[in-house]
Design a protein around this motif. Structure first.
Motif, PDB file in Angstrom:
ATOM      1  N   TYR A  45       0.745  -1.208  -0.143  1.00  0.00           N
ATOM      2  CA  TYR A  45      -0.080   0.009   0.112  1.00  0.00           C
ATOM      3  C   TYR A  45       1.026   1.159   0.077  1.00  0.00           C
ATOM      4  CZ  TYR A  45      -3.737  -3.229   1.661  1.00  0.00           C
ATOM      5  OH  TYR A  45      -4.587  -4.258   1.743  1.00  0.00           O
ATOM      6  N   LYS A  46       0.135   2.491  -0.312  1.00  0.00           N
ATOM      7  CA  LYS A  46       0.969   3.591   0.000  1.00  0.00           C
ATOM      8  C   LYS A  46       0.317   4.507   0.695  1.00  0.00           C
ATOM      9  CE  LYS A  46      -1.294   5.900  -3.908  1.00  0.00           C
ATOM     10  NZ  LYS A  46      -1.981   4.753  -4.736  1.00  0.00           N
ATOM     11  N   ILE A  47       0.853   5.252   1.509  1.00  0.00           N
ATOM     12  CA  ILE A  47       0.302   6.298   2.626  1.00  0.00           C
ATOM     13  C   ILE A  47      -0.798   7.039   2.115  1.00  0.00           C
ATOM     14  CG2 ILE A  47       0.672   8.404   3.885  1.00  0.00           C
ATOM     15  CD1 ILE A  47       3.644   7.567   4.222  1.00  0.00           C
ATOM     16  N   GLY A  48      -1.962   7.050   2.890  1.00  0.00           N
ATOM     17  CA  GLY A  48      -3.234   7.697   2.180  1.00  0.00           C
ATOM     18  C   GLY A  48      -4.349   6.515   1.855  1.00  0.00           C
ATOM     19  N   GLU A  49      -3.849   5.245   1.444  1.00  0.00           N
ATOM     20  CA  GLU A  49      -4.677   4.211   1.234  1.00  0.00           C
ATOM     21  C   GLU A  49      -5.531   3.599   2.375  1.00  0.00           C
ATOM     22  OE1 GLU A  49      -3.916   1.641  -2.584  1.00  0.00           O
ATOM     23  OE2 GLU A  49      -2.211   1.779  -1.401  1.00  0.00           O
ATOM     24  N   ASP A  50      -6.691   3.160   1.885  1.00  0.00           N
ATOM     25  CA  ASP A  50      -7.320   2.282   2.938  1.00  0.00           C
ATOM     26  C   ASP A  50      -7.093   0.887   2.731  1.00  0.00           C
ATOM     27  OD1 ASP A  50      -8.705   4.405   4.028  1.00  0.00           O
ATOM     28  OD2 ASP A  50     -10.480   4.298   2.428  1.00  0.00           O
ATOM     29  N   ILE A  51      -6.953   0.013   3.840  1.00  0.00           N
ATOM     30  CA  ILE A  51      -6.798  -1.429   4.057  1.00  0.00           C
ATOM     31  C   ILE A  51      -7.959  -2.123   4.194  1.00  0.00           C
ATOM     32  CG2 ILE A  51      -5.712  -3.428   5.216  1.00  0.00           C
ATOM     33  CD1 ILE A  51      -3.359  -1.358   5.841  1.00  0.00           C
ATOM     34  N   VAL A  52      -8.469  -2.809   3.264  1.00  0.00           N
ATOM     35  CA  VAL A  52      -9.768  -3.549   3.194  1.00  0.00           C
ATOM     36  C   VAL A  52      -9.567  -4.992   3.430  1.00  0.00           C
ATOM     37  CG1 VAL A  52     -12.067  -3.813   2.188  1.00  0.00           C
ATOM     38  CG2 VAL A  52     -10.806  -1.656   2.144  1.00  0.00           C
ATOM     39  N   GLY A  53     -10.267  -5.611   4.477  1.00  0.00           N
ATOM     40  CA  GLY A  53     -10.182  -7.008   4.732  1.00  0.00           C
ATOM     41  C   GLY A  53     -11.529  -7.534   4.815  1.00  0.00           C
ATOM     42  N   THR A  54     -11.664  -8.834   4.580  1.00  0.00           N
ATOM     43  CA  THR A  54     -13.082  -9.737   4.900  1.00  0.00           C
ATOM     44  C   THR A  54     -12.774 -10.791   5.676  1.00  0.00           C
ATOM     45  OG1 THR A  54     -12.781 -10.855   2.909  1.00  0.00           O
ATOM     46  CG2 THR A  54     -14.093  -8.545   2.873  1.00  0.00           C
ATOM     47  N   PHE A  55     -13.825 -10.968   6.636  1.00  0.00           N
ATOM     48  CA  PHE A  55     -13.637 -12.124   7.284  1.00  0.00           C
ATOM     49  C   PHE A  55     -14.969 -13.269   6.860  1.00  0.00           C
ATOM     50  CE2 PHE A  55     -11.503  -9.317  10.284  1.00  0.00           C
ATOM     51  CZ  PHE A  55     -10.398 -10.050  10.686  1.00  0.00           C
ATOM     52  N   ASN A  56     -14.869 -14.426   6.912  1.00  0.00           N
ATOM     53  CA  ASN A  56     -15.733 -15.422   6.676  1.00  0.00           C
ATOM     54  C   ASN A  56     -15.538 -16.238   8.020  1.00  0.00           C
ATOM     55  OD1 ASN A  56     -17.536 -17.338   5.755  1.00  0.00           O
ATOM     56  ND2 ASN A  56     -16.618 -17.942   3.829  1.00  0.00           N
ATOM     57  N   PHE A  57     -16.917 -16.328   8.785  1.00  0.00           N
ATOM     58  CA  PHE A  57     -17.004 -17.495   9.982  1.00  0.00           C
ATOM     59  C   PHE A  57     -17.791 -18.356   9.657  1.00  0.00           C
ATOM     60  CE2 PHE A  57     -15.940 -12.957  11.825  1.00  0.00           C
ATOM     61  CZ  PHE A  57     -14.595 -13.286  12.407  1.00  0.00           C
ATOM     62  N   SER A  58     -18.346 -18.453   8.511  1.00  0.00           N
ATOM     63  CA  SER A  58     -19.325 -19.470   8.449  1.00  0.00           C
ATOM     64  C   SER A  58     -18.680 -20.992   8.211  1.00  0.00           C
ATOM     65  CB  SER A  58     -20.109 -19.085   7.145  1.00  0.00           C
ATOM     66  OG  SER A  58     -19.418 -19.337   5.774  1.00  0.00           O
ATOM     67  N   GLU A  59     -17.582 -21.076   7.997  1.00  0.00           N
ATOM     68  CA  GLU A  59     -17.003 -22.366   7.604  1.00  0.00           C
ATOM     69  C   GLU A  59     -16.244 -22.690   9.010  1.00  0.00           C
ATOM     70  OE1 GLU A  59     -14.670 -22.394   3.992  1.00  0.00           O
ATOM     71  OE2 GLU A  59     -16.445 -22.058   2.846  1.00  0.00           O
ATOM     72  N   GLY A  60     -16.309 -21.981  10.029  1.00  0.00           N
ATOM     73  CA  GLY A  60     -15.416 -22.129  11.201  1.00  0.00           C
ATOM     74  C   GLY A  60     -16.017 -23.274  12.260  1.00  0.00           C
TER      75      GLY A  60
END
Length: 390
Positions: A234-249
């Motif tokens: 990433y570069k400074i100023g960007e947004d870090i986007v992540g997703t979780f999937n708990f349905s298979e846990g």
């Protein structure tokens, strides 16, 4: 009395290798109808860029300094020392440039001088950490005859993009058509402009690549879920986007916390004591209760005021995502609330008041690069201008 002011022409954030331009204005504030005896004289003025290094004595062990000069300016001292009176050590400086000699200003008269210098590419980026600081300043020194030197300092910020200095300009630039009606650019100015454009292109190329990264989240009792992130640079100023999937846990996740952190590590040769802990700073965080949640996501912004990852002979800075999970020891907690009876026979459902939980953490390293200096200048708290009266 003479008023001296200095202002950077293009904000207060620069990439290493770019030219820094500053206008220095000197003005006699007396009204024009004052007597001729009110004219003011300055012997000389000079400007220089330097990087000042500060270190915490309790965390960093530096070798003894060989600089024994005093911080007090002598009455008749004419040597221009831009970092005189500053704390820390001057680790980088450009050659001083004389702006003028023997300047006379009549009442109401002003003179403006231009200072331009290319920022060194082999210096560290601007950084204010818990153990060390790297601070860049442009210092302008002015002196009257038989008077002490007055120093005017203009702080600014420097971003470093590693590998930029190894770039070779394309050979076809030498045979490119020229416009005879325009003034020819100097080779240095053209190269500096090309360098800034190249840095923007390299940053876009490095941070625009997307590839799916999937990670299984599990503890000693079983699988909790999966985490997905679309890139690791990433570069400074960007947004870090992540997703979780708990349905298979197999293990219910009750709550999670994601923190965007920097890791400031002192190199072993300069550690105050062997094995001293690493310093962490949190720049953004997201916390969420996720019981009965199948999928969820988060977005963490990288502050424009933060420093990109770097490494020097004294300190290294790295970025990471720090995860903390709270999971239930009972698999039954994953069950959703029972469906209620018809409205005429309504009943209430409430969750349990206490439950046995486990907690564990996980760290995911990421890489953070600089950004366009114009973008960083738009939110910079560094004024890029200063003034004093002599």
């Amino acid at each position: 009395m003479i008023e001296v002011s200095a202002a950077l022409l293009r904000g207060a954030v620069f990439l290493a290798g770019e030219p820094l331009e500053c206008l220095v204005t000197l003005r006699n504030p007396l009204p024009p109808d004052a007597t001729s005896a009110s004219s003011e004289m300055l012997a000389w003025a000079s400007a220089q860029i330097h990087c000042q290094f500060h270190a915490s004595e309790s965390r960093v062990a530096l070798p003894p300094s060989e600089d024994s000069r005093h911080d007090v300016q002598a009455e008749n001292e004419t040597v221009f020392v831009p970092n005189r009176g500053e704390r820390g050590h001057c680790i980088l400086s450009t050659p001083p440039k004389i702006l003028f000699c023997d300047l006379r200003l009549d009442p109401g008269e002003s003179k403006t001088y231009s200072y331009c210098e290319t920022l060194p590419v082999d210096g560290p980026p601007s950084f204010r950490g818990q153990a060390v600081k790297y601070v860049y300043k442009l210092t302008i020194g002015c002196q009257r005859v038989n008077s002490p030197i007055k120093l005017l300092r203009v702080p600014f910020r420097v971003l470093v993009l590693h590998g930029l200095k190894d770039y070779q300009c394309p050979q076809d630039e030498a045979v490119a058509p020229s416009n005879p009606f325009l003034e020819e650019e100097e080779g240095g100015a053209k190269k500096d402009s090309r360098l800034a454009d190249l840095a923007t292109e390299l940053l876009m190329a490095a941070t625009s690549r997307r590839s799916l990264h999937l990670y299984n989240i599990s503890n000693s009792r079983g699988k909790v879920g999966t985490f997905c992130i679309f890139k690791a640079v990433y570069k400074i100023g960007e947004d870090i986007v992540g997703t979780f999937n708990f349905s298979e846990g197999d293990i219910p996740c009750l709550q999670y916390l994601v923190s965007l952190q920097t890791e400031e590590r002192i190199q072993e040769a300069f550690q105050h004591r062997r094995g001293q802990p690493v310093s962490y700073s949190t720049h953004a965080r997201h916390q969420e209760s996720c019981l009965h949640t199948s999928r969820t996501s988060f977005s963490l912004p990288i502050p424009l005021s933060s420093a990109p990852g770097f490494s020097t002979n004294i300190v290294s800075l790295k970025w990471r995502l720090h995860f903390e999970f709270v999971t239930s020891r009972e698999a039954s907690q994953r069950q959703a609330p029972p469906e209620g009876p018809p409205l005429e026979e309504a009943s209430r459902w409430s969750g349990v008041e206490q439950m046995d939980v486990d907690t564990f953490s996980w760290d995911l390293p990421i890489k953070v690069l600089p950004t366009n200096p114009l973008l960083a200048s738009s939110v910079s708290q560094v004024p890029g201008a200063n003034s004093l009266t002599i």
